[in-house]
Design a protein around this motif. Sequence first.
Motif, mmCIF file in Angstrom:
data_model
loop_
_atom_site.group_PDB
_atom_site.id
_atom_site.type_symbol
_atom_site.label_atom_id
_atom_site.label_comp_id
_atom_site.label_asym_id
_atom_site.label_seq_id
_atom_site.Cartn_x
_atom_site.Cartn_y
_atom_site.Cartn_z
ATOM 1 N N ASP A 2 18.940 57.558 67.034
ATOM 2 C CA ASP A 2 18.343 57.769 65.731
ATOM 3 C C ASP A 2 18.575 56.602 64.796
ATOM 4 O O ASP A 2 17.967 56.494 63.751
ATOM 5 C CB ASP A 2 18.917 59.040 65.086
ATOM 6 C CG ASP A 2 18.379 60.282 65.766
ATOM 7 O OD1 ASP A 2 19.100 61.265 65.839
ATOM 8 O OD2 ASP A 2 17.224 60.238 66.233
ATOM 9 N N THR A 360 7.627 56.911 57.302
ATOM 10 C CA THR A 360 7.429 56.283 58.618
ATOM 11 C C THR A 360 8.503 56.668 59.624
ATOM 12 O O THR A 360 8.394 56.331 60.796
ATOM 13 C CB THR A 360 7.422 54.744 58.491
ATOM 14 O OG1 THR A 360 8.730 54.296 58.144
ATOM 15 C CG2 THR A 360 6.419 54.302 57.445
ATOM 16 N N ARG A 362 9.748 59.790 60.517
ATOM 17 C CA ARG A 362 9.823 61.213 60.817
ATOM 18 C C ARG A 362 10.407 61.484 62.198
ATOM 19 O O ARG A 362 10.925 62.568 62.463
ATOM 20 C CB ARG A 362 8.445 61.858 60.684
ATOM 21 C CG ARG A 362 7.964 61.900 59.234
ATOM 22 C CD ARG A 362 6.717 62.741 59.059
ATOM 23 N NE ARG A 362 6.381 62.880 57.648
ATOM 24 C CZ ARG A 362 6.930 63.776 56.823
ATOM 25 N NH1 ARG A 362 7.827 64.618 57.290
ATOM 26 N NH2 ARG A 362 6.565 63.838 55.555
ATOM 27 N N ASP A 363 10.316 60.505 63.090
ATOM 28 C CA ASP A 363 10.898 60.666 64.422
ATOM 29 C C ASP A 363 12.355 60.197 64.484
ATOM 30 O O ASP A 363 12.969 60.252 65.548
ATOM 31 C CB ASP A 363 10.070 59.895 65.460
ATOM 32 C CG ASP A 363 8.688 60.477 65.625
ATOM 33 O OD1 ASP A 363 8.525 61.700 65.389
ATOM 34 O OD2 ASP A 363 7.760 59.723 65.970
ATOM 35 N N GLU A 364 12.874 59.720 63.370
ATOM 36 C CA GLU A 364 14.261 59.261 63.310
ATOM 37 C C GLU A 364 14.941 59.953 62.128
ATOM 38 O O GLU A 364 15.082 59.388 61.044
ATOM 39 C CB GLU A 364 14.321 57.747 63.168
ATOM 40 C CG GLU A 364 13.694 57.016 64.344
ATOM 41 C CD GLU A 364 13.863 55.515 64.233
ATOM 42 O OE1 GLU A 364 14.962 55.084 63.854
ATOM 43 O OE2 GLU A 364 12.893 54.796 64.511
ATOM 44 N N PRO A 365 15.363 61.201 62.331
ATOM 45 C CA PRO A 365 15.795 62.035 61.212
ATOM 46 C C PRO A 365 17.010 61.506 60.449
ATOM 47 O O PRO A 365 17.110 61.749 59.248
ATOM 48 C CB PRO A 365 16.099 63.382 61.871
ATOM 49 C CG PRO A 365 16.300 63.076 63.325
ATOM 50 C CD PRO A 365 15.406 61.922 63.616
ATOM 51 N N ARG A 368 15.813 58.684 58.200
ATOM 52 C CA ARG A 368 14.921 59.296 57.218
ATOM 53 C C ARG A 368 15.723 60.030 56.138
ATOM 54 O O ARG A 368 15.408 59.924 54.940
ATOM 55 C CB ARG A 368 13.972 60.266 57.927
ATOM 56 C CG ARG A 368 12.985 60.953 56.992
ATOM 57 C CD ARG A 368 11.979 61.786 57.783
ATOM 58 N NE ARG A 368 10.967 62.346 56.888
ATOM 59 C CZ ARG A 368 11.092 63.508 56.255
ATOM 60 N NH1 ARG A 368 12.182 64.245 56.446
ATOM 61 N NH2 ARG A 368 10.139 63.947 55.445
#
Length: 930
Positions: A2, A360, A362-365, A368
Amino acid sequence: MDEHTGDRGAGREAEPDHPGEPIVGRETELARLFRAVDPMPADPVLMLAGEVGSGKSALLEHAVRRAAAGGARVLRAEGRESESSLAYSALHQLLRPVPAEVDALPERQRAALRDAFGEGPSASGPDLMLVGVAVLSLLSDMGEHQPMLVVLDDAQWFDRASLDALSFVARRLEGEPVTMLVGARGGDHVPGFDRNVPTLTLEPLDNAAAGQLLDLQPESPTGRTRSRILDQAGGNPLALVELARTASAQDPPAGLPAAGPLPVADHLERIFAARLSSLPASTTRALLLLAAMDSADSAIAVPAGLPPAEDPAWLPARQSGLVRRTGPDIRFRHPLVRSAVYHAASWGAQREAHLALAETLRDEPDRRAWHLAAACAHPDAAVSAELERTAGRARRRGGHAAAAQALRRAADLAPLREDSARLLVEAAAAAVFTGDIAWVEELVAAARTRTDDVALLATAAVQAGRLAVLTVRHTVVFSRLAAAAEQLAASRPAAALDLLSGAAVVRFYSGEDTQRHRIQEVLRRLPANASYAGLRTWVATVSDPFDGRARLVSSLPRLAAEAEDRPERLTAVGIMAWLLDETPQAVRAFDEAFDRWEAQGALPEGLGGAVAWAYVERGRWEQARAACARVTAVGRAAGLDHAVACAATVEATVLAFQGDASSARTRAEDALTQVDPLESRSVAVYARRALGAAAAAEGAYETAYDQLRMLFTADGTPTHYHACYPALADLAAAAVRCGRREEAVAIVERSASALADNASPRLRALISRARGLLADPEDAEPHFRAALADPVLEYWPFERAQTLLDLAEWLRRRRRVAEARGPLTEALEVFRRLGARPWIERARAESRAAGLDVTDAAPDALAGLSPQQQQIVRLAARGLTNREIGEKLFLSPRTVSSHLYRSFPKLGITARSQLRDLIEGTLATAAHQE
């Protein structure tokens, strides 16, 4: 994972495409760095320290070029302040260029790294020690093909989990084809690297060198401007260059800071910020987005709206000296430029940049969540919850510091005070595992300001106390824990007992008798409750194992049964069993606990040294040293000197028993320098016992007696209520050989009287042995026989073998040679199994005198090896590979191979396959005695 890397170029092996900066006035430092990266460096690790702008990165760049020109492979990581809260981000950055090499690691090591990077399926997280072994193995393997240079720049901003792993590796690079250069700001704390690491400090340039650097600038300043620059820069290379650039760009040079004591960093940040005003809006927006990012990876740069490197928007920033192009990326010329750009922007602009980045990611919480938090000006329950989830993920990967940071920020954003206080207490619980007691206390103090909840405050106190017991501040810590326990005794008895259990540990470490009385007073105030029985037994056992020993021993089977599925409770049962001299039960508990518990790199628990001591007493010296290695690695990473000192005393004792007196003295003296002997009497006693054993191993009995005599006061009272008694027999043995018999008799008898009926079978045997040694010759035999009478004493093989040897020597001198041969044979067999070289020689000499045909049996060949070589040879004989041995002993496979290579000629063998036959008899004997 992540968390991505920092600046993309920092993690790559490729050279940046910008020219190296000129090095002026640093010839001596540069020569030292070149020696470090040349073949066969004097030190495998070198710290380069200096203030902002002193030239650390430029010097490291020259060292990289030198190493690469010499055929070295370079791995680099660059610390980023914005990534210091992302667990393992720096390590991921370092290893990102070598995925194939990571994939080639053994399964357990590869899985540990993947778990650390959040790429594995593990729900419990990586074994932090195994992560360190994996990195060490990887670097060592890569070094087999070409020399390796590892460069860690701006290490003060590395996340704590990465620092723990990398400092673990750094301490094990001796003999490896790997050099590690660490750049950090002077005065900043870099856990694991700021003690016993050779450090090269960059001082300010002198006037001559400063003037030379100004002369190299495109428009060298003159006259009053030159004088002002020299005065303002204070010998800082970056300040000299940037002030000169500012002066040449303005006429008159109004941009120069006014004279005054402004720090160099502040000067520079103002200079960089001043250049922003003349830039186009598109350039300013691009710079702010770059500053808000925690990575310049193109994968997120384009979606976030960051212009590509070739975009015209970057040209004005490059011409102003704010950024430079590195391959496909744009990077700030210096971290201070990033800071200047970010802080010069309005809050609204900052918020807009972070929200764009969060969209940008959203796949790396995890990343984010931090960007969302940066965009919050007010409490926000949703973002607070996101950070709490981030903390949970970090904790599962062993990133305790990252978890604590996330929880701390989540607390700030929690709208409700009770939620904020709860999150602060959870942050303190995570911070405990960093070893940073000041941080833990800060979090606990913040929690106290946000709640009156007695239960929550009690939990906070317990968390602070958990770490405090592992520090060297025993007097202060005990008073704090005892006072908190007294306050909670009536309202929160469970929390009070938790605090009291920590106070009992402090009491053990300090040996202070007044603390026992206070513990007993608090115990009397606590209500009786069956659910607290285990904790009460712990407190009673740790604070005074001889008061009601029989009752305490009888409770152990029940406590062990209750703890069957709880490894941490099994460990506590083992510690209590060890304190009560029920060593066989202690070892069983520890073995069962470790079978069920994959260690997650947590801090050593209170009295964690008991594990190693139990293995020493049981004759499992290899396991004892492995336990010491783990405690030392974790303790050093966390800055817990007391835990490290405890481990050092155990290792020193084993080294002395094995005949490595010099190394034993070094380790024992290391322990004594890390603690105050008056605050940590237990460590002082164990260190003196090790020093006494080392002296006895060399036949220096006067010195041995002097060391052991220090365990007792002038009138013969033990200085520690538990740690001194096992030394009575060794004290007597030294006293007999140096003419101090009468004094030793008084000490032994005083201790025997104090213990009375509460002495364990083991201590009764040691006292009997001491009496036999000190008795008149005609009266000695009954004492020796009494020391050997109880079959349970076989569980302390070394102590029993010493008594057998004493009895045999006495029998032979009484001309009862035939009777002496049996004890001699048994004692020699045990000494050989343990690798106790000084005692092997004594037993062999006595055996020859008794007419025994003593041959140099194959296992005796191990006596010519160092203790570590013996460990490695025994494990190799069991069929373990070099990698497997390295995992057990926290060494690289190359180091294991090197030890085996040096051991084979000493053993008279030429192949690994011969090891099993060489020591098969020894292993069979060990298995029988187990």
